[in-house]
Scaffold this motif. Structure first.
Motif, PDB file in Angstrom:
ATOM      1  N   LEU A 177       0.903  -1.145   0.059  1.00  0.00           N
ATOM      2  CA  LEU A 177       0.059  -0.034   0.136  1.00  0.00           C
ATOM      3  C   LEU A 177       0.758   1.413   0.069  1.00  0.00           C
ATOM      4  N   VAL A 178       2.165   1.274   0.607  1.00  0.00           N
ATOM      5  CA  VAL A 178       2.772   2.349   0.575  1.00  0.00           C
ATOM      6  C   VAL A 178       3.466   2.613  -0.686  1.00  0.00           C
ATOM      7  N   ALA A 179       3.736   1.503  -1.253  1.00  0.00           N
ATOM      8  CA  ALA A 179       4.319   1.683  -2.797  1.00  0.00           C
ATOM      9  C   ALA A 179       3.170   2.028  -3.545  1.00  0.00           C
ATOM     10  N   GLN A 180       2.069   1.901  -3.495  1.00  0.00           N
ATOM     11  CA  GLN A 180       0.940   2.178  -4.307  1.00  0.00           C
ATOM     12  C   GLN A 180       0.618   3.736  -4.224  1.00  0.00           C
ATOM     13  N   GLY A 181       1.268   4.195  -3.089  1.00  0.00           N
ATOM     14  CA  GLY A 181       1.097   5.803  -2.744  1.00  0.00           C
ATOM     15  C   GLY A 181       0.385   6.233  -1.684  1.00  0.00           C
ATOM     16  N   CYS A 182      -0.264   5.105  -0.960  1.00  0.00           N
ATOM     17  CA  CYS A 182      -1.242   5.377   0.257  1.00  0.00           C
ATOM     18  C   CYS A 182      -0.205   6.183   1.343  1.00  0.00           C
ATOM     19  N   LYS A 183      -1.090   7.158   1.848  1.00  0.00           N
ATOM     20  CA  LYS A 183      -0.485   8.025   2.793  1.00  0.00           C
ATOM     21  C   LYS A 183      -1.014   7.812   4.135  1.00  0.00           C
ATOM     22  N   LYS A 184      -2.376   7.512   4.295  1.00  0.00           N
ATOM     23  CA  LYS A 184      -2.968   7.146   5.555  1.00  0.00           C
ATOM     24  C   LYS A 184      -3.580   5.810   5.412  1.00  0.00           C
ATOM     25  N   ILE A 185      -3.020   4.839   5.999  1.00  0.00           N
ATOM     26  CA  ILE A 185      -3.368   3.395   5.957  1.00  0.00           C
ATOM     27  C   ILE A 185      -3.894   2.914   7.364  1.00  0.00           C
ATOM     28  N   ALA A 186      -5.246   2.195   7.398  1.00  0.00           N
ATOM     29  CA  ALA A 186      -5.932   1.956   8.555  1.00  0.00           C
ATOM     30  C   ALA A 186      -6.000   0.260   8.805  1.00  0.00           C
ATOM     31  N   PHE A 187      -5.718  -0.169   9.781  1.00  0.00           N
ATOM     32  CA  PHE A 187      -6.082  -1.742   9.894  1.00  0.00           C
ATOM     33  C   PHE A 187      -7.267  -1.781  10.755  1.00  0.00           C
ATOM     34  N   LEU A 188      -8.031  -2.702  10.058  1.00  0.00           N
ATOM     35  CA  LEU A 188      -9.419  -3.073  10.524  1.00  0.00           C
ATOM     36  C   LEU A 188      -9.714  -4.383  10.845  1.00  0.00           C
ATOM     37  N   GLU A 209       5.948   2.782  10.889  1.00  0.00           N
ATOM     38  CA  GLU A 209       7.059   3.365  11.694  1.00  0.00           C
ATOM     39  C   GLU A 209       8.150   3.851  10.932  1.00  0.00           C
ATOM     40  N   GLU A 210       8.453   3.051   9.911  1.00  0.00           N
ATOM     41  CA  GLU A 210       9.574   3.022   9.190  1.00  0.00           C
ATOM     42  C   GLU A 210       9.336   4.009   8.188  1.00  0.00           C
ATOM     43  N   HIS A 211       8.290   4.402   7.563  1.00  0.00           N
ATOM     44  CA  HIS A 211       7.975   5.339   6.747  1.00  0.00           C
ATOM     45  C   HIS A 211       7.402   6.448   7.266  1.00  0.00           C
ATOM     46  N   GLY A 212       7.310   6.741   8.466  1.00  0.00           N
ATOM     47  CA  GLY A 212       6.744   7.909   9.194  1.00  0.00           C
ATOM     48  C   GLY A 212       5.569   8.140   9.087  1.00  0.00           C
ATOM     49  N   HIS A 213       4.627   7.242   8.923  1.00  0.00           N
ATOM     50  CA  HIS A 213       3.117   7.183   8.872  1.00  0.00           C
ATOM     51  C   HIS A 213       2.361   6.825  10.193  1.00  0.00           C
ATOM     52  N   GLU A 214       1.212   7.797  10.415  1.00  0.00           N
ATOM     53  CA  GLU A 214       0.742   7.271  11.784  1.00  0.00           C
ATOM     54  C   GLU A 214      -0.338   6.198  11.446  1.00  0.00           C
ATOM     55  N   PRO A 215      -0.359   5.272  12.275  1.00  0.00           N
ATOM     56  CA  PRO A 215      -1.377   4.060  12.404  1.00  0.00           C
ATOM     57  C   PRO A 215      -2.666   4.734  12.841  1.00  0.00           C
ATOM     58  N   LEU A 216      -3.565   3.970  12.244  1.00  0.00           N
ATOM     59  CA  LEU A 216      -4.981   3.787  12.619  1.00  0.00           C
ATOM     60  C   LEU A 216      -5.683   2.598  12.662  1.00  0.00           C
ATOM     61  N   ILE A 217      -5.935   2.185  13.909  1.00  0.00           N
ATOM     62  CA  ILE A 217      -6.402   0.882  14.292  1.00  0.00           C
ATOM     63  C   ILE A 217      -7.777   0.820  14.870  1.00  0.00           C
TER      64      ILE A 217
END
Length: 334
Positions: A177-188, A209-217
């Protein structure tokens, strides 16, 4: 493994004779209710389970394997059960299938019943809750037991665990998803605090964490209904989310089903990844990207290991992880 409790142990615990315990086990009406209750209490206290096929087991294997599954309504577990049964049949064993329906009390009852009927081994994908009772029954059975997909125990467990490499699966999904350009990725999905939820989530968290994105769980039931509800909630409360990794394919299919009514173009505006690779994911709209656990190979490996344990005394290692792979389809890729 320690010795299985005997009728003599029950008699000593209850303060009665061996013949009295035998009468209770046979359901004889001549035993007083008070005595019957005392014997049943003693059986529970020491973890005794009546083995109706003890004579058979002393001479040879019963040829029966107990397969206890937490949720046979989930196609993922149904596929595993069917394939496992066929693999065992080729090895000359029969499968006795039980569905605990995520009910730990029912799970303990079914395991006790299977022990009574002399199964030679257990494969269990356990329901969570009241772990001590389930473990006590399994330990008292003194029967080769493999846990699959989930575990009731921490490290140093009594019963070996066979499971897919969930952590790597979460990483593959998040990296995609990061490679597809997603900036805000949630875990559901996935119940909070459960080991299998933490494992499937761990790879996702490490990549973000490696890409500096904030998680949303957003944890919860692993169902289509939950996925539909979460799609609505994301649209309302988290409109910036452009990618989701779901605990399993059922949650992901629920998300996809809700997208048209919400005016969301799945695969473009919202990229969706599931976990398990059930057959329904191939026919969804759009077809579902998912982490495949390669259930045919997993079922074959499980069958080989339990048969080797029963026939040759070769216990599997405490923990084994099978490889996973990402199957990319249109739900996450243009």
């Amino acid at each position: 493994m320690k010795s299985r409790p005997t009728i003599l142990d029950v008699a000593k615990q209850a303060g009665v004779s061996k013949s009295t315990v035998s009468l209770v086990l046979q359901g004889a009406s001549s035993v007083k209710d008070e005595t019957r209750a005392s014997v049943r209490k003693a059986m529970a206290e020491i973890g005794y389970v009546y083995n109706r096929s003890a004579a058979t087991l002393r001479s040879s294997s019963s040829g029966l394997i107990g397969l206890v599954i937490n949720d046979l309504r989930n196609p993922f577990f149904t596929e595993f059960a069917a394939l496992f049964q066929m693999e065992l049949a080729q090895a000359g064993f029969a499968t006795v299938l039980a569905n605990s329906d995520e009910d730990p009390k029912l799970q303990s009852q079914m395991i006790s019943s299977l022990v009574e009927h002399g199964v030679s081994g257990f494969i269990i994908s356990p329901a969570y809750g009241d772990e001590a009772s389930t473990l006590a029954v399994l330990e008292a059975a003194n029967t080769p037991t493999l846990q699959v997909f989930r575990t009731l125990e921490p490290e140093g467990r009594t019963f070996p665990l066979l499971a897919p490499d969930y952590l790597t699966g979460g990483r593959l999904a998040a990296e995609h998803l990061v490679a597809q350009g997603c900036k805000k990725i949630a875990f559901l999905g996935g119940l909070e605090g459960r080991p299998v939820t933490r494992e499937r989530m761990a790879g996702y968290l490490s990549v973000l964490e490696e890409h500096g994105h904030e998680p949303l769980i957003l944890t919860g039931q692993s169902t289509r209904a939950f996925g539909k509800t979460m799609a609505v909630q994301l649209r309302k409360d988290h409109p910036g989310v452009d990618g989701v990794i779901c605990f399993n394919d059922l949650v992901a299919l629920g998300v996809l089903a809700a997208c048209p009514d919400l005016g969301i173009k799945a695969g473009r505006e919202l990229r969706v990844v599931g976990f398990d690779d059930i057959e329904d994911g191939q026919d969804s709209y759009p077809p579902l990207t998912t982490v495949s656990c390669n259930i045919p190979d997993f079922a074959a490996s499980t069958a080989r290991q339990i048969v080797a344990w029963i026939k040759e005394g070769k216990a599997p290692p405490p923990e084994s992880r099978s490889p996973v792979r990402l199957v990319i389809r249109a739900s996450s890729s243009d």
